[in-house]
Write a protein that holds these residues in place. Sequence first.
Motif, mmCIF file in Angstrom:
data_model
loop_
_atom_site.group_PDB
_atom_site.id
_atom_site.type_symbol
_atom_site.label_atom_id
_atom_site.label_comp_id
_atom_site.label_asym_id
_atom_site.label_seq_id
_atom_site.Cartn_x
_atom_site.Cartn_y
_atom_site.Cartn_z
ATOM 1 N N ASN A 141 0.939 -1.271 0.038
ATOM 2 C CA ASN A 141 -0.004 -0.156 -0.009
ATOM 3 C C ASN A 141 0.881 1.105 -0.006
ATOM 4 N N THR A 142 1.837 1.272 0.746
ATOM 5 C CA THR A 142 3.014 2.338 0.805
ATOM 6 C C THR A 142 3.617 2.639 -0.377
ATOM 7 N N GLN B 162 9.037 11.408 1.354
ATOM 8 C CA GLN B 162 9.833 10.465 2.285
ATOM 9 C C GLN B 162 8.866 9.476 2.963
ATOM 10 N N VAL B 163 9.560 8.116 2.979
ATOM 11 C CA VAL B 163 8.882 7.318 3.842
ATOM 12 C C VAL B 163 9.757 6.807 4.968
ATOM 13 N N SER B 164 8.957 6.531 6.296
ATOM 14 C CA SER B 164 9.685 6.217 7.502
ATOM 15 C C SER B 164 8.872 4.931 7.795
ATOM 16 N N ILE B 165 9.839 3.938 8.276
ATOM 17 C CA ILE B 165 9.376 2.687 8.743
ATOM 18 C C ILE B 165 10.214 2.681 10.254
ATOM 19 N N CYS B 166 9.366 2.431 11.233
ATOM 20 C CA CYS B 166 9.970 2.412 12.629
ATOM 21 C C CYS B 166 9.351 1.332 13.502
ATOM 22 N N PHE B 167 10.032 0.503 13.936
ATOM 23 C CA PHE B 167 9.543 -0.629 14.715
ATOM 24 C C PHE B 167 10.396 -0.355 16.142
ATOM 25 N N LYS B 168 9.599 -0.400 17.225
ATOM 26 C CA LYS B 168 10.264 -0.324 18.718
ATOM 27 C C LYS B 168 9.011 -1.110 19.705
ATOM 28 N N ARG B 169 9.774 -1.494 20.733
ATOM 29 C CA ARG B 169 9.168 -1.901 21.946
ATOM 30 C C ARG B 169 8.362 -1.080 22.688
ATOM 31 N N ARG B 170 7.098 -1.368 23.051
ATOM 32 C CA ARG B 170 6.558 -0.560 24.101
ATOM 33 C C ARG B 170 6.527 -1.178 25.285
ATOM 34 N N GLU C 187 5.505 -2.143 18.422
ATOM 35 C CA GLU C 187 4.815 -1.157 17.666
ATOM 36 C C GLU C 187 5.536 -1.101 16.223
ATOM 37 N N LEU C 188 4.545 -1.188 15.163
ATOM 38 C CA LEU C 188 5.338 -0.736 13.842
ATOM 39 C C LEU C 188 4.567 0.398 13.401
ATOM 40 N N ARG C 189 5.519 1.501 12.855
ATOM 41 C CA ARG C 189 4.796 2.832 12.253
ATOM 42 C C ARG C 189 5.409 2.753 11.289
ATOM 43 N N ILE C 190 4.423 3.132 10.014
ATOM 44 C CA ILE C 190 4.952 3.441 8.511
ATOM 45 C C ILE C 190 4.245 4.592 8.202
ATOM 46 N N VAL C 191 5.097 5.622 7.983
ATOM 47 C CA VAL C 191 4.654 6.999 7.528
ATOM 48 C C VAL C 191 5.078 7.579 6.191
ATOM 49 N N ASP D 280 0.036 16.400 5.986
ATOM 50 C CA ASP D 280 0.135 15.576 4.519
ATOM 51 C C ASP D 280 0.748 13.977 4.676
ATOM 52 N N ASN D 281 0.875 13.714 6.128
ATOM 53 C CA ASN D 281 1.490 12.385 6.343
ATOM 54 C C ASN D 281 0.459 11.441 6.912
ATOM 55 N N LEU D 282 0.536 10.140 6.331
ATOM 56 C CA LEU D 282 -0.381 9.120 6.462
ATOM 57 C C LEU D 282 0.569 8.119 7.400
ATOM 58 N N THR D 283 0.059 7.777 8.617
ATOM 59 C CA THR D 283 0.762 6.757 9.614
ATOM 60 C C THR D 283 -0.160 5.659 9.679
ATOM 61 N N MET D 284 0.443 4.545 9.298
ATOM 62 C CA MET D 284 -0.202 3.362 9.887
ATOM 63 C C MET D 284 0.678 2.774 11.075
ATOM 64 N N ILE D 285 -0.380 2.362 11.945
ATOM 65 C CA ILE D 285 0.242 1.830 13.349
ATOM 66 C C ILE D 285 -0.115 0.396 13.400
ATOM 67 N N CYS D 286 0.687 -0.454 13.612
ATOM 68 C CA CYS D 286 0.499 -1.806 14.024
ATOM 69 C C CYS D 286 1.017 -2.228 15.259
ATOM 70 N N CYS D 287 0.007 -2.893 16.274
ATOM 71 C CA CYS D 287 0.764 -3.376 17.597
ATOM 72 C C CYS D 287 0.193 -4.688 17.986
ATOM 73 N N TRP D 288 1.254 -5.434 18.380
ATOM 74 C CA TRP D 288 1.388 -6.757 18.616
ATOM 75 C C TRP D 288 1.542 -6.943 20.117
ATOM 76 N N PRO D 289 0.719 -7.924 20.688
ATOM 77 C CA PRO D 289 1.148 -8.285 22.162
ATOM 78 C C PRO D 289 2.433 -8.693 22.310
ATOM 79 N N LEU D 290 3.175 -8.435 23.141
ATOM 80 C CA LEU D 290 4.770 -8.842 23.242
ATOM 81 C C LEU D 290 4.710 -10.462 23.737
ATOM 82 N N TRP D 291 5.619 -10.995 23.542
ATOM 83 C CA TRP D 291 6.153 -12.468 23.936
ATOM 84 C C TRP D 291 6.519 -12.245 25.383
ATOM 85 N N SER D 292 5.704 -12.947 26.268
ATOM 86 C CA SER D 292 6.133 -12.919 27.851
ATOM 87 C C SER D 292 6.370 -14.665 27.978
ATOM 88 N N PRO D 293 7.715 -14.801 28.291
ATOM 89 C CA PRO D 293 7.767 -16.279 28.599
ATOM 90 C C PRO D 293 6.878 -16.746 30.014
#
Length: 309
Positions: free
Chosen positions: A208-209, A216-224, A229-233, A288-301
């Motif tokens: 889609n992007t 400019q396209v920004s792809i950022c993944f980080k732990r919350r 969280e994955l952000r695609i701007v 003028d920026n579209l941000t797609m935000i994906c969030c998955w539950p973290l793995w906890s042993p």
Amino acid sequence: MFILTLISVTAAALLLAHLLVLRRELGRMTGQLRRYNERTTGKKLEVNLFDKRLESLAGQINRQSDLVVEAEANRRRTENELRQAISNMSHDIRTPLTSIFGYIQLLEVEPITPEEKREYLDVVKNRTKRLQALLNDFFELSLIESADHQLKTERIVMTVLLSDTLVGFYDSFNERGLTPDIRLPKEPVAVYADESAVRRVVENLLINTLKHATGQVSICFKRRETTAELRIVNEARDLSDMDVRLLFDRFYTVDRTRSGQGSGLGLSIAKSLMNKMNGTLTAELHGDNLTMICCWPLWSPGEAHPHYR
């Protein structure tokens, strides 16, 4: 003896009066409810008698009325969405079919050169692939949204999966003249998800992007704290707030003429998969920026994770 008789008569009179008032109030409530059900008034039940149990009953009836109205609104909205989806799908199927049929007629009737024959066959092949992709997307979405469709939950190192997926899109970004700013954490971040579903979500978002991104396209993944969280701007100057609200609707495309190659199902598939994984997928428009935000539950042993639907 007289006093006891007087007290008994007084108590009976008060009880009778209370019953008469209660009967009158119930009759009035019945009339209110009848007029509300006949849609001659939008006024809900009101209780003039100070009776907690009757007030509670009226409150529950009003709540039930609200639920019925809400259910009816949802039914109408679903029917409208279904009609629109059928209309859009019919349009998307009819367009390549018409083109295929037209070129087949040219191949059968017209005296054509070998070069023209190859050209016509290429067009038929491309239209057939488009039709096949559309039907595959529609079938996949129907399968995903089925209650019987189960996902396999496991520990997935997202940093590795994202790196692998992004490498596969390098040439596509290069062809579009886009150099995304990619930011992934150095330490591994694991989530509790279905690997094939995660890959499908990320691929659909990247596709889609690529289709709509400018600049400019920004792809950022980080732990919350509790999620990854994955952000695609990307720049999306032609998008409106209404477009963003409808992005995840089935068959919705920003292309009003529906002349593009997309089926309008990619983001719907991604959204459905995220819901199945107890995650979220949202879209935001900032200037003028579209941000797609994906969030998955973290793995906890050792943590008991819920099974996916």
